[in-house]
Design a protein around this motif. Sequence first.
Motif, PDB file in Angstrom:
ATOM      1  N   ASP A 139      57.238  -0.889  59.570  1.00  0.00           N
ATOM      2  CA  ASP A 139      58.604  -1.202  59.440  1.00  0.00           C
ATOM      3  C   ASP A 139      59.224  -1.666  58.276  1.00  0.00           C
ATOM      4  O   ASP A 139      58.745  -2.869  57.757  1.00  0.00           O
ATOM      5  CB  ASP A 139      59.048  -1.656  60.747  1.00  0.00           C
ATOM      6  CG  ASP A 139      60.638  -1.715  60.743  1.00  0.00           C
ATOM      7  OD1 ASP A 139      61.338  -1.337  59.909  1.00  0.00           O
ATOM      8  OD2 ASP A 139      61.253  -2.197  62.034  1.00  0.00           O
ATOM      9  N   HIS A 141      61.790  -2.983  57.445  1.00  0.00           N
ATOM     10  CA  HIS A 141      62.974  -3.802  57.819  1.00  0.00           C
ATOM     11  C   HIS A 141      62.409  -4.463  59.488  1.00  0.00           C
ATOM     12  O   HIS A 141      63.368  -4.164  60.240  1.00  0.00           O
ATOM     13  CB  HIS A 141      64.330  -3.444  57.944  1.00  0.00           C
ATOM     14  CG  HIS A 141      64.728  -2.522  56.683  1.00  0.00           C
ATOM     15  ND1 HIS A 141      65.079  -3.294  55.520  1.00  0.00           N
ATOM     16  CD2 HIS A 141      64.803  -1.381  56.410  1.00  0.00           C
ATOM     17  CE1 HIS A 141      65.386  -2.476  54.730  1.00  0.00           C
ATOM     18  NE2 HIS A 141      65.367  -1.239  54.924  1.00  0.00           N
ATOM     19  N   PRO A 142      61.377  -5.076  59.524  1.00  0.00           N
ATOM     20  CA  PRO A 142      60.768  -5.711  60.703  1.00  0.00           C
ATOM     21  C   PRO A 142      61.853  -6.752  61.171  1.00  0.00           C
ATOM     22  O   PRO A 142      62.552  -7.541  60.443  1.00  0.00           O
ATOM     23  CB  PRO A 142      59.791  -6.256  60.393  1.00  0.00           C
ATOM     24  CG  PRO A 142      59.704  -6.548  58.787  1.00  0.00           C
ATOM     25  CD  PRO A 142      60.542  -5.643  58.287  1.00  0.00           C
ATOM     26  N   ALA A 143      62.049  -6.842  62.454  1.00  0.00           N
ATOM     27  CA  ALA A 143      62.947  -7.824  63.182  1.00  0.00           C
ATOM     28  C   ALA A 143      62.289  -9.256  62.849  1.00  0.00           C
ATOM     29  O   ALA A 143      60.950  -9.317  63.011  1.00  0.00           O
ATOM     30  CB  ALA A 143      63.098  -7.614  64.578  1.00  0.00           C
ATOM     31  N   PRO A 144      63.236 -10.158  62.579  1.00  0.00           N
ATOM     32  CA  PRO A 144      62.571 -11.713  62.575  1.00  0.00           C
ATOM     33  C   PRO A 144      61.857 -11.905  63.711  1.00  0.00           C
ATOM     34  O   PRO A 144      62.242 -11.498  64.883  1.00  0.00           O
ATOM     35  CB  PRO A 144      63.836 -12.490  62.244  1.00  0.00           C
ATOM     36  CG  PRO A 144      64.959 -11.586  62.695  1.00  0.00           C
ATOM     37  CD  PRO A 144      64.356 -10.013  62.667  1.00  0.00           C
ATOM     38  N   PRO A 145      60.917 -12.927  63.604  1.00  0.00           N
ATOM     39  CA  PRO A 145      60.102 -13.135  64.759  1.00  0.00           C
ATOM     40  C   PRO A 145      60.837 -14.106  65.593  1.00  0.00           C
ATOM     41  O   PRO A 145      61.878 -14.832  65.278  1.00  0.00           O
ATOM     42  CB  PRO A 145      58.856 -14.061  64.296  1.00  0.00           C
ATOM     43  CG  PRO A 145      59.368 -14.529  62.854  1.00  0.00           C
ATOM     44  CD  PRO A 145      60.266 -13.461  62.469  1.00  0.00           C
ATOM     45  N   PRO A 146      60.920 -14.022  67.120  1.00  0.00           N
ATOM     46  CA  PRO A 146      61.544 -14.769  67.961  1.00  0.00           C
ATOM     47  C   PRO A 146      61.460 -16.264  67.634  1.00  0.00           C
ATOM     48  O   PRO A 146      60.368 -16.746  67.283  1.00  0.00           O
ATOM     49  CB  PRO A 146      61.012 -14.370  69.268  1.00  0.00           C
ATOM     50  CG  PRO A 146      59.825 -13.865  68.937  1.00  0.00           C
ATOM     51  CD  PRO A 146      59.780 -13.353  67.647  1.00  0.00           C
TER      52      PRO A 146
END
Length: 158
Positions: A139, A141-146
């Motif tokens: 991806d 634009h990966p989602a930021p890690p929680p």
Amino acid sequence: MDGFDRLHGLDVVHTAIGLHPEEPIGVNTSLFSLTARLADEPDPKVAVARTALGIARSPVWNAAARRCIDLASLLPCYLIAGIMTPPDAEREVFQARIATIHPGGRHVLVLDLTSASVQHHEAYADILEAVAHTLVFTDPHPAPPPVAMTSRILDVLR
């Protein structure tokens, strides 16, 4: 250059122009393109095999070599390369085409490398095969890690 605007209608999602030195002086050009088409088969292996067969059976080929490529990802992958005479062309061109599939199985990917420098056909086929070995599917634009939750117990123990 005039035909680039028509590529979008052919499911081409990326193009690049290559400039390669020619001895003793000069430059050869090539065109790389990446096409993403919806897979017409639920089985990814069948979808890629049908795409590769369709490419190989095209009447524009004067001669074509075909082979499987073993990718580290284990995705099905085929190389078709050879000399072709496109309709309304004044001379022959070399084209190498790779057919593989996106890991999600919904899109067949076709990578093309085309050049009028037919004398370098082996090098161009090797270049495109090397490109196939670099394919990664991540991806952009990966989602930021929680964010880790703090522990009230740890706060008390400190």
